[in-house]
Design a protein around this motif. Structure first.
Motif, mmCIF file in Angstrom:
data_model
loop_
_atom_site.group_PDB
_atom_site.id
_atom_site.type_symbol
_atom_site.label_atom_id
_atom_site.label_comp_id
_atom_site.label_asym_id
_atom_site.label_seq_id
_atom_site.Cartn_x
_atom_site.Cartn_y
_atom_site.Cartn_z
ATOM 1 N N VAL A 1 -0.223 -9.415 3.993
ATOM 2 C CA VAL A 1 -0.786 -9.880 5.271
ATOM 3 C C VAL A 1 -1.136 -11.363 5.185
ATOM 4 N N PHE A 2 -1.610 -11.783 4.021
ATOM 5 C CA PHE A 2 -1.935 -13.204 3.847
ATOM 6 C C PHE A 2 -0.658 -14.048 3.878
ATOM 7 N N CYS A 3 0.382 -13.581 3.169
ATOM 8 C CA CYS A 3 1.654 -14.321 3.150
ATOM 9 C C CYS A 3 2.257 -14.392 4.555
ATOM 10 N N LEU A 4 2.183 -13.291 5.310
ATOM 11 C CA LEU A 4 2.755 -13.292 6.667
ATOM 12 C C LEU A 4 2.054 -14.322 7.547
ATOM 13 N N ALA A 5 0.735 -14.402 7.424
ATOM 14 C CA ALA A 5 -0.023 -15.361 8.244
ATOM 15 C C ALA A 5 0.347 -16.793 7.853
ATOM 16 N N VAL A 6 0.418 -17.056 6.552
ATOM 17 C CA VAL A 6 0.733 -18.428 6.104
ATOM 18 C C VAL A 6 2.185 -18.779 6.447
ATOM 19 N N GLU A 7 3.077 -17.804 6.324
ATOM 20 C CA GLU A 7 4.483 -18.061 6.677
ATOM 21 C C GLU A 7 4.615 -18.420 8.150
ATOM 22 N N GLN B 1 12.243 -9.149 2.396
ATOM 23 C CA GLN B 1 11.491 -8.289 3.320
ATOM 24 C C GLN B 1 11.636 -6.823 2.923
ATOM 25 N N SER B 2 12.864 -6.442 2.523
ATOM 26 C CA SER B 2 13.065 -5.047 2.111
ATOM 27 C C SER B 2 12.324 -4.742 0.812
ATOM 28 N N GLY C 1 -6.442 12.360 16.405
ATOM 29 C CA GLY C 1 -5.540 12.324 17.560
ATOM 30 C C GLY C 1 -5.413 10.959 18.194
ATOM 31 N N VAL C 2 -5.946 9.912 17.560
ATOM 32 C CA VAL C 2 -5.793 8.554 18.095
ATOM 33 C C VAL C 2 -4.738 7.853 17.257
ATOM 34 N N PHE C 3 -3.646 7.544 17.885
ATOM 35 C CA PHE C 3 -2.502 7.043 17.123
ATOM 36 C C PHE C 3 -2.270 5.565 17.401
ATOM 37 N N ALA C 4 -2.388 4.759 16.396
ATOM 38 C CA ALA C 4 -2.025 3.339 16.495
ATOM 39 C C ALA C 4 -1.537 2.921 15.117
ATOM 40 N N ASP C 5 -0.304 2.501 15.033
ATOM 41 C CA ASP C 5 0.309 2.164 13.753
ATOM 42 C C ASP C 5 0.941 0.782 13.889
ATOM 43 N N SER C 6 0.461 -0.164 13.104
ATOM 44 C CA SER C 6 0.975 -1.548 13.204
ATOM 45 C C SER C 6 2.464 -1.634 12.921
ATOM 46 N N ARG C 7 2.976 -0.703 12.118
ATOM 47 C CA ARG C 7 4.405 -0.760 11.794
ATOM 48 C C ARG C 7 5.250 -0.497 13.030
ATOM 49 N N ILE C 8 4.663 0.208 14.006
ATOM 50 C CA ILE C 8 5.376 0.474 15.258
ATOM 51 C C ILE C 8 4.916 -0.518 16.332
ATOM 52 N N GLU C 9 3.602 -0.792 16.326
ATOM 53 C CA GLU C 9 2.989 -1.642 17.350
ATOM 54 C C GLU C 9 3.478 -3.091 17.265
ATOM 55 N N SER C 10 3.378 -3.664 16.096
ATOM 56 C CA SER C 10 3.871 -5.044 15.899
ATOM 57 C C SER C 10 4.634 -5.081 14.576
ATOM 58 N N PRO C 11 5.894 -4.665 14.597
ATOM 59 C CA PRO C 11 6.652 -4.491 13.349
ATOM 60 C C PRO C 11 6.775 -5.787 12.526
ATOM 61 N N TYR C 12 6.750 -5.637 11.228
ATOM 62 C CA TYR C 12 6.891 -6.752 10.300
ATOM 63 C C TYR C 12 7.823 -6.279 9.184
ATOM 64 N N CYS C 13 8.343 -7.196 8.401
ATOM 65 C CA CYS C 13 9.192 -6.864 7.235
ATOM 66 C C CYS C 13 10.364 -5.958 7.590
ATOM 67 N N VAL D 1 -0.995 -5.850 9.170
ATOM 68 C CA VAL D 1 -0.123 -4.857 8.534
ATOM 69 C C VAL D 1 -0.853 -3.517 8.547
ATOM 70 N N GLU D 2 -0.097 -2.456 8.322
ATOM 71 C CA GLU D 2 -0.704 -1.123 8.260
ATOM 72 C C GLU D 2 -0.924 -0.787 6.788
ATOM 73 N N SER D 3 -2.166 -0.864 6.354
ATOM 74 C CA SER D 3 -2.494 -0.533 4.960
ATOM 75 C C SER D 3 -2.743 0.976 4.871
ATOM 76 N N PRO D 4 -2.880 1.547 3.678
ATOM 77 C CA PRO D 4 -3.089 3.004 3.596
ATOM 78 C C PRO D 4 -4.375 3.456 4.284
ATOM 79 N N ARG D 5 -5.317 2.539 4.482
ATOM 80 C CA ARG D 5 -6.586 2.907 5.116
ATOM 81 C C ARG D 5 -6.635 2.550 6.591
#
Lengths: 377, 184
Positions: free
Chosen positions: A82-88, A100-101, A229-241, A314-318
């Motif tokens: 997340v830090f690298c993405l912001a600086v990039e 990215q992969s 039941g509240v679904f929000a996932d950054s990988r879908i919401e604002s995809p990265y990588c 980013v979507e971290s495990p937590r």
């Protein structure tokens, strides 16, 4: 719902922590108890604050990802990323597709390791030593893969602005695929052995329920929110990588019974589902790994992005991990701020602990997967 | 978020905030809609964007503070909340909050001269976005900004005042440093 009724006895006060085996780290809880039930709770933190955000303000840009990695040692890939993405974004840099992969592979491996650790904690706290050891054994295999890729098991320091520090080694992809296949069978074994075991269900079903309204009020994200039941996932919401290029279904909470939604068992099941989703992502990425360079741009002590600011998530495990970076064009960041998912859990604790029985207290805390390292960053 | 959607949201906001048009800013490369607001209009703007007809910015994702020159800069990262939206797997039981537009509100105000105890007061947005409470508590602790009204349940720190460490003028005590911070 399994919850003891208040006995209206004389209230007693119990202080738990800052150092206590049932706690996820150094935090202190002061519980007002009516018999065995929590009537009121206050939480205190800051016993191991490290000043990570402040430290980055006095370090050269190119060394700062190593500090970001210390945000949460168990899942350091995410804070580095997340830090690298912001600086990039600030520096108008884009990591090449192969990098990215590789980042995605590293993140999903870290996510599996983190979720396995969380479910094994729950197992240990309900007294299932066998399951705890089974899960830890499988987690070791994931950590071996992370070590093979990065040279470290925790505090990876593997990402850099514009890519990653090294390419994958020969045979790595095959080992990842092999481990993914083995872990699929293990997940079935986990369910047969433990997930629907009567004694585990008795300890977790209907315990520590968090409503969807509470999730939204306290801003909970990740598995704790999905289980309610509240679904929000950054990988879908604002995809990265390149997550948008991978067929990623996300986790759909399986619990449809409102009486069981958002309880400890639902959070446990969501974490197992998340592992399965990560395995699917890993298999797809490994089969379509792009060829080419693994880093781009010259990143050395003279690296300094132009004046400006950027925010990455980013979507971290937590849950949702965000990073806001401000540059004034100098040799160090003017400000780095992390939005950590555990902050919302910490904020919700006094509310969600009300009514919890002391016997359920350890497993309830474990089901929330609170990271004190993130809180005291 | 497409440029057309951004423009629509901006037009909608300008209509709702008659006579109080916030200035639009560029924020990084993201293309996210970013607006500057004055302290006197912060709460009004907050309520309007939360209840906006086109997009309910009901989720406060992050609240960040920075001490730049002699100014404090507060940045509110908002996300549109969508209820009942389906995921890739099919219909789900509401509420579902995946997806949605982003909005960034930015506000600046003068920082105190020195690293003084008792910093400036600032309107709390917990009445609009309850999830702002932990962010405001942390900013109070590290920058000395008091958010008013205070959030119920928030306790004064039991530890003695030693300064606000995330302010630029804060000098770390030698015993905490361990090594020179500018050694690289």
């Amino acid at each position: 719902m399994k919850r003891p009724a208040f006995k209206h006895t004389d209230l007693s006060r119990l202080r738990v922590g800052p150092i206590h085996p049932d706690l996820p780290g150094p935090i202190a809880l002061t519980l007002l108890l009516d018999g065995e039930s929590v009537v009121e709770a206050t939480v205190e933190r800051g016993f191991a604050h490290r000043g990570l955000e402040k430290v980055t303000e006095s370090r050269l840009w190119h060394v700062t990802p190593a500090y970001a990695a210390r945000l949460e040692p168990e899942a350091s890939a995410f804070s580095e990323l997340v830090f690298c993405l912001a600086v990039e974004e600030l520096a108008y840099l884009t990591a090449p597709p192969r990098a990215q992969s590789i980042r995605m592979i590293l993140c999903e491996l870290s996510r599996i390791a983190s979720n396995l650790l969380s479910v094994s904690h729950m197992a240990r706290l309900v007294g299932s030593g066998t399951f705890f050891h089974y899960v830890q054994r499988d987690r070791e295999k994931i950590l071996d893969l992370i070590e093979l890729l990065t040279g470290a098991r925790f505090n990876l320091n593997f990402l850099k602005f514009g890519g990653v520090k090294a390419d994958i080694s020969e045979g790595f992809v095959e080992r990842v695929l092999e481990t993914c296949e083995a872990l699929r069978y293990r997940l079935k074994e986990y369910n047969d052995l433990f997930s629907y075991n009567t004694s585990f269900l008795l300890r977790t079903r209907g315990v520590g329920q968090i409503s969807a309204a509470a999730v939204q009020e306290f801003g909970l994200t990740g598995p704790n929110a999905w289980a309610s039941g509240v679904f929000a996932d950054s990988r879908i919401e604002s995809p990265y990588c390149g997550y948008d290029l991978v067929e990623h279904q996300g986790v759909t909470p399986v619990v449809t019974d409102p009486a069981k939604q958002g309880d400890c068992h639902a959070r446990y099941i969501v974490r197992l589902q998340e592992i399965l989703a990560s395995l699917e992502i890993l298999q797809t990425v490994c089969h379509h790994l792009p060829v080419g360079e693994f880093a781009r741009g010259k990143i050395d002590k003279d690296f300094a992005p132009a004046s400006g600011e950027a925010y990455a998530r980013v979507e971290s495990p937590r849950g949702l991990l965000g990073c806001h970076v401000i540059s004034t064009g100098g040799r160090s960041p003017a400000r780095t701020q992390f939005r950590v998912p555990s902050m919302s859990v910490y904020h919700a604790l006094p509310h969600v602990l009300k009514g919890i029985s002391m016997e359920d207290f350890p497993v309830f805390l474990a089901s929330l997967d609170l990271s004190v390292a993130e809180l005291d960053r | 978020m497409t440029a057309a959607t951004t423009e629509k949201i901006l037009a909608n906001l300008q209509a709702a905030l008659a006579g109080l048009t916030p200035t639009r800013l560029r924020f990084g490369r993201s293309g996210a809609l970013c607006l500057t607001v004055l302290d006197t209009s912060l709460l009004r703007v907050a309520r309007v964007v939360r209840d906006l007809e086109l997009a309910h910015f009901a989720r406060l994702e992050n609240l960040s503070c920075a001490h730049l020159d002699d100014q404090f800069q507060l940045t509110y990262f908002l996300r549109e909340s969508r209820h009942g939206m389906a995921t890739a797997k099919g219909a789900m039981s509401a509420p579902v909050t995946n997806g949605g537009a982003e909005l960034i509100l930015k506000t600046t105000f003068k920082a105190p001269e020195k690293n003084q105890q008792g910093g400036p007061d600032w309107p709390s947005v917990t009445g609009v976005w309850p999830e702002a409470a932990p962010f405001e508590a942390e900013i109070s602790e590290f920058f000395g900004i008091r958010f008013v009204p205070r959030v119920a349940g928030e306790t004064e720190s039991s530890r003695p005042y030693v300064g606000f460490p995330l302010r630029k003028d804060y000098v770390f005590p030698r015993e905490l440093l361990g090594r020179e911070m500018d050694a690289e």
